[in-house]
Design a protein around this motif. Structure first.
Motif, mmCIF file in Angstrom:
data_model
loop_
_atom_site.group_PDB
_atom_site.id
_atom_site.type_symbol
_atom_site.label_atom_id
_atom_site.label_comp_id
_atom_site.label_asym_id
_atom_site.label_seq_id
_atom_site.Cartn_x
_atom_site.Cartn_y
_atom_site.Cartn_z
ATOM 1 N N UNK A 27 1.867 -22.896 16.307
ATOM 2 C CA UNK A 27 0.986 -23.877 16.924
ATOM 3 C C UNK A 27 -0.254 -23.297 17.566
ATOM 4 N N UNK A 28 -0.497 -22.003 17.427
ATOM 5 C CA UNK A 28 -1.673 -21.359 18.006
ATOM 6 C C UNK A 28 -2.455 -20.637 16.912
ATOM 7 N N UNK A 29 -3.751 -20.372 17.128
ATOM 8 C CA UNK A 29 -4.521 -19.627 16.124
ATOM 9 C C UNK A 29 -3.860 -18.284 15.832
ATOM 10 N N UNK A 30 -3.739 -17.963 14.568
ATOM 11 C CA UNK A 30 -3.105 -16.700 14.182
ATOM 12 C C UNK A 30 -3.981 -15.521 14.596
ATOM 13 N N UNK A 31 -3.327 -14.416 14.943
ATOM 14 C CA UNK A 31 -4.074 -13.210 15.293
ATOM 15 C C UNK A 31 -4.675 -12.598 14.030
ATOM 16 N N UNK A 32 -5.810 -11.908 14.145
ATOM 17 C CA UNK A 32 -6.410 -11.301 12.959
ATOM 18 C C UNK A 32 -5.479 -10.271 12.328
ATOM 19 N N UNK A 33 -5.616 -10.098 11.035
ATOM 20 C CA UNK A 33 -4.859 -9.084 10.306
ATOM 21 C C UNK A 33 -5.854 -8.191 9.568
ATOM 22 N N UNK A 34 -5.763 -6.885 9.804
ATOM 23 C CA UNK A 34 -6.549 -5.910 9.061
ATOM 24 C C UNK A 34 -5.638 -5.290 8.009
ATOM 25 N N UNK A 35 -6.148 -5.126 6.794
ATOM 26 C CA UNK A 35 -5.329 -4.517 5.749
ATOM 27 C C UNK A 35 -6.154 -3.551 4.906
ATOM 28 N N UNK A 36 -5.497 -2.511 4.429
ATOM 29 C CA UNK A 36 -6.129 -1.521 3.549
ATOM 30 C C UNK A 36 -5.051 -0.906 2.680
ATOM 31 N N UNK A 37 -5.441 -0.487 1.493
ATOM 32 C CA UNK A 37 -4.506 0.203 0.610
ATOM 33 C C UNK A 37 -4.828 1.689 0.614
ATOM 34 N N UNK A 38 -3.785 2.506 0.834
ATOM 35 C CA UNK A 38 -3.924 3.960 0.781
ATOM 36 C C UNK A 38 -3.181 4.463 -0.445
ATOM 37 N N UNK A 39 -3.766 5.442 -1.105
ATOM 38 C CA UNK A 39 -3.121 6.042 -2.287
ATOM 39 C C UNK A 39 -2.817 7.505 -2.002
ATOM 40 N N UNK A 40 -1.749 7.972 -2.625
ATOM 41 C CA UNK A 40 -1.350 9.359 -2.440
ATOM 42 C C UNK A 40 -0.468 9.804 -3.576
ATOM 43 N N UNK A 41 0.022 11.048 -3.520
ATOM 44 C CA UNK A 41 0.848 11.561 -4.608
ATOM 45 C C UNK A 41 2.105 10.757 -4.860
ATOM 46 N N UNK A 42 2.619 10.089 -3.826
ATOM 47 C CA UNK A 42 3.853 9.319 -3.996
ATOM 48 C C UNK A 42 3.582 7.851 -4.292
ATOM 49 N N UNK A 43 2.331 7.480 -4.526
ATOM 50 C CA UNK A 43 2.005 6.109 -4.888
ATOM 51 C C UNK A 43 1.229 5.378 -3.807
ATOM 52 N N UNK A 44 0.818 4.133 -4.093
ATOM 53 C CA UNK A 44 0.035 3.368 -3.129
ATOM 54 C C UNK A 44 0.915 2.700 -2.074
#
Length: 245
Positions: free
Chosen positions: A198-215
């Motif tokens: 019932x309240x405004x949702x908090x912001x969400x920051x997202x990013x994809x990181x890649x490495x030897x074991x996968x994203x």
């Protein structure tokens, strides 16, 4: 013919029986021979009104309050309830266990002094990712750790193998991208809008990181400010994934 006795006259019974006025005392004088009723018993004081009951239980209540205070079961805070102690949560150990159990690349943030971890959880996201071989939606998993910034504001870090849109939808279904934040060369997409409880949702920051074991898809959300988002983002993306045996 036997005549009925005159009023007030004693009547003798047959031998061996009690007279009809047995148990009544003769008051003497002109009333001799009449049964005189005794006085009614006095009404108990406890039944007179509520004041007697109040004064009966008041000492018991006072003793209970004093006992509770001595045992530390209650306290008086003129300024209202204060913040409780922060739960002790071992984030590095929990994240290592998540990496072993979930088999996804997980990083331990290297945060500056004053940050404290206070919670953690795992969850699954049904149909949360697209299988690269079959192209079919399959179940994704995620690991979340909550942190308290030095300001006392909460911010969580989620690490998942879910696709970006599915991971964002797991926070709130109607979040939309509104911009980006660059943090040490990594672009974080900022999602806002929608409601939660019932309240405004908090912001969400997202990013994809890649490495030897996968994203891995990362997501930050909470009531903290932009600078604290940036601090947690930098502290996470700068680390290598945990080794998995």
């Amino acid at each position: 013919m036997t005549m009925p006795p005159e009023p007030g006259q004693r009547v003798s019974g047959h031998p061996g029986t009690e007279p009809e006025d047995a148990g009544h005392h003769d008051s003497g004088g002109d009333g001799a021979g009449y049964a005189v009723p005794g006085p009614r018993p006095a009404k108990s004081r406890l039944l007179q009104d509520g004041r007697d009951m109040f004064w009966s239980i008041a000492p018991l209540v006072l003793v209970c309050v004093l006992l509770a205070g001595v045992l530390g079961m209650c306290s008086f805070a003129p300024a209202g309830p204060g913040a409780g102690p922060v739960p002790d949560y071992d984030a590095p150990a929990a994240l290592q266990a998540d990496a072993e159990a979930l088999r996804i690349p997980i990083r331990v943030p290297e945060l500056p002094e004053g940050w404290r971890s206070n919670s953690g959880s795992r969850k699954g996201i049904e149909g949360g990712r697209t299988d690269p071989v079959t192209g079919q939606p399959v179940r994704a998993v995620s690991s979340t750790v909550g942190y308290l910034a030095p300001s006392g504001m909460y911010l969580s870090l989620t690490q998942s193998n879910a696709d970006e849109d599915k991971l964002i939808s797991s926070f709130a279904p109607d979040l939309v991208p509104t911009g980006t934040e660059e943090v040490d060369g990594v672009t974080w997409i900022v999602y806002q809008g929608g409601e939660r409880d019932g309240r405004p949702a908090e912001p969400v920051w997202t990013a994809q990181l890649r490495g030897p074991s996968g994203p891995v898809q990362l997501a930050l959300t909470g009531a903290a400010g932009t600078d604290e988002y940036r601090t947690l983002a930098a502290a996470t993306q700068s680390q290598s994934p945990l080794p998995v045996s």
